[in-house]
Design a protein around this motif. Structure first.
Motif, PDB file in Angstrom:
ATOM      1  N   GLU A   1      -0.260  -1.027  -9.675  1.00 57.93           N
ATOM      2  CA  GLU A   1      -1.439  -1.066 -10.548  1.00 57.93           C
ATOM      3  C   GLU A   1      -2.494  -2.013  -9.987  1.00 57.93           C
ATOM      4  OE1 GLU A   1       0.187  -2.277 -14.258  1.00 57.93           O
ATOM      5  OE2 GLU A   1       1.133  -0.330 -14.683  1.00 57.93           O
ATOM      6  N   GLN A   2      -2.052  -3.131  -9.430  1.00 59.27           N
ATOM      7  CA  GLN A   2      -2.990  -4.119  -8.895  1.00 59.27           C
ATOM      8  C   GLN A   2      -3.781  -3.587  -7.709  1.00 59.27           C
ATOM      9  OE1 GLN A   2      -0.836  -7.733  -8.040  1.00 59.27           O
ATOM     10  NE2 GLN A   2      -0.022  -7.888 -10.122  1.00 59.27           N
ATOM     11  N   VAL A   3      -3.144  -2.744  -6.890  1.00 58.03           N
ATOM     12  CA  VAL A   3      -3.817  -2.234  -5.688  1.00 58.03           C
ATOM     13  C   VAL A   3      -4.368  -0.824  -5.878  1.00 58.03           C
ATOM     14  CG1 VAL A   3      -2.479  -3.705  -4.153  1.00 58.03           C
ATOM     15  CG2 VAL A   3      -1.610  -1.425  -4.717  1.00 58.03           C
ATOM     16  N   GLY A   4      -4.265  -0.298  -7.092  1.00 57.82           N
ATOM     17  CA  GLY A   4      -4.850   1.007  -7.377  1.00 57.82           C
ATOM     18  C   GLY A   4      -4.006   2.191  -6.972  1.00 57.82           C
ATOM     19  N   TRP A   5      -2.676   2.007  -6.876  1.00 56.03           N
ATOM     20  CA  TRP A   5      -1.790   3.117  -6.550  1.00 56.03           C
ATOM     21  C   TRP A   5      -1.229   3.741  -7.820  1.00 56.03           C
ATOM     22  CZ3 TRP A   5       1.448   0.105  -2.373  1.00 56.03           C
ATOM     23  CH2 TRP A   5       0.655  -0.063  -1.227  1.00 56.03           C
ATOM     24  N   HIS A   6      -0.630   4.893  -7.653  1.00 60.51           N
ATOM     25  CA  HIS A   6      -0.049   5.633  -8.778  1.00 60.51           C
ATOM     26  C   HIS A   6       1.420   5.910  -8.487  1.00 60.51           C
ATOM     27  CE1 HIS A   6       0.584   8.592 -11.906  1.00 60.51           C
ATOM     28  NE2 HIS A   6       0.942   9.479 -10.998  1.00 60.51           N
ATOM     29  N   LEU A   7       2.277   5.709  -9.487  1.00 59.18           N
ATOM     30  CA  LEU A   7       3.705   5.997  -9.358  1.00 59.18           C
ATOM     31  C   LEU A   7       4.056   7.248 -10.152  1.00 59.18           C
ATOM     32  CD1 LEU A   7       3.897   3.077  -8.218  1.00 59.18           C
ATOM     33  CD2 LEU A   7       6.061   2.863  -9.436  1.00 59.18           C
TER      34      LEU A   7
END
Length: 355
Positions: free
Chosen positions: A133-139
């Motif tokens: 979330e901090q680096v703008g990724w999606h899980l």
């Protein structure tokens, strides 16, 4: 200097032409592959342009300083910027894993410690979710086997997103693979005693179907009924899928989706990722022992990290990294240790092959 970057500049220009072609946009797979490579090369192109511009400006300032000493200070400042940019270019041009810009498949499995280990696996998943979330990724959860207390026997997620300096989710997270040990008082402990348990993490690149062909004749596919915590049925049909890759013996399964077809697609995605990890591990066999210690394999067993709750201590044993901010790490503050691991790996790659 940095003439070895010129072929990459030419490739970048060709990719730019491809991205402007409507035919590329009409092919989602091609578009994804071209776009990913274009994004990976952009930092090199930008850094090289900056370096050459700074070099020209510094040379001009040095010439002017011969006539006017006031320009000597400017030349010195430009020289410092030039050195900084050269160091960044050196990092960008170092030999690297071709999958570093790829998305990642992250698997977390409970190990020694029973229910406590399963709860720790859930903690690790939340840690990676918060970092993402901090680096703008999606899980995206591909498969999971939960326990009654909210832990995970196993959970597999895809990590998607763009990276920095051409390093995507896989390149950033690949050193997380290994055994993670936790020391704390479990929620099930009534005497207040500290227990030690562990969970295993495997990180592999998310491979597109066209990047790794798998023959149907090499597969054994079984279907079964999905189940939830405590054996409670979550599906009334045989929608869960287990795939065995006969040549390697690799077994993957998925049961989170409601349809057999969807579970098969997710299982194949996981299988490609596993086989890519095996391929990478075999390629690493020719590297030095120090280099191999930085590269995960599918059966890696060494302990790489300790999470000590009583002391709020976090330690990575491969590089001697220690910090007393475990609470922040579990909240997603992984950047310092990931940076340190990347620097250690860079130093090894820059040392040259066979050392």
């Amino acid at each position: 200097m940095f003439e070895n970057a010129d072929p990459l500049i030419a490739e970048y220009d060709q990719l730019e032409v491809q991205l402007a072609d409507p035919a590329t946009h009409a092919d989602p797979v091609l578009m994804r592959r071209v776009g990913r490579r274009y994004a990976a090369l952009r930092p090199v192109v930008e850094a090289l342009a900056l370096y050459r511009g700074l070099a020209a400006d510094r040379e001009a300032a040095l010439e002017l300083a011969e006539q006017d000493p006031a320009f000597a200070e400017e030349a010195g400042a430009l020289g410092a910027q030039l050195e900084e940019t050269a160091a960044r270019l050196t990092r960008l041009l170092a030999p690297r894993d071709p999958n570093d810009d790829a998305d990642a498949i992250l698997e977390i499995k409970s190990g020694e410690g029973g229910e406590e280990s399963a709860l720790f696996a859930a903690d690790l998943l939340r840690m990676y979710q918060r970092y993402a979330e901090q680096v703008g990724w999606h899980l995206e959860v591909l498969d999971s086997q939960a326990t009654d207390l909210g832990g995970f026997k196993s959970v597999t997620v895809a990590v998607k997103g763009t990276g920095v300096d051409g390093v995507g989710p896989y390149g950033r997270l690949k050193f997380e693979g290994g055994v993670h040990r936790v020391q704390r008082v479990p929620v099930t402990e009534t005497q207040g005693r500290i227990h030690t348990s562990a969970a295993g993490v495997l990180v592999s690149p998310d491979i597109e179907p066209e990047e790794l062909e798998i023959s149907e004749s090499d597969l054994r596919i079984d279907v079964f009924r999905a189940s939830g915590p405590g054996g409670q049925g979550v599906n009334t049909t045989d929608s869960a899928v287990r795939i065995t890759h006969l040549p390697t013996g690799v077994v993957v399964s998925c049961q989170n989706e409601r349809s057999q077809l969807q579970n098969r697609e997710q299982a194949m995605r996981l299988l490609r990722s596993r086989l890519a990890a095996i391929r990478e591990a075999k390629a690493a066999e020719a590297a030095s022992a120090a280099r191999r210690s930085q590269v995960r394999t599918v059966d890696r067993s060494e302990r790489i990290r300790t999470y000590n709750f009583p002391e709020n201590r976090f330690a990575d044993h491969r590089i001697g990294f220690k910090a007393h901010n475990l609470d922040l790490v579990l909240a997603g503050a992984l950047a310092p240790v990931l940076d340190a691991l990347a620097e250690a790996d860079l130093a090894e790659r820059l040392s040259g092959p066979g050392r």
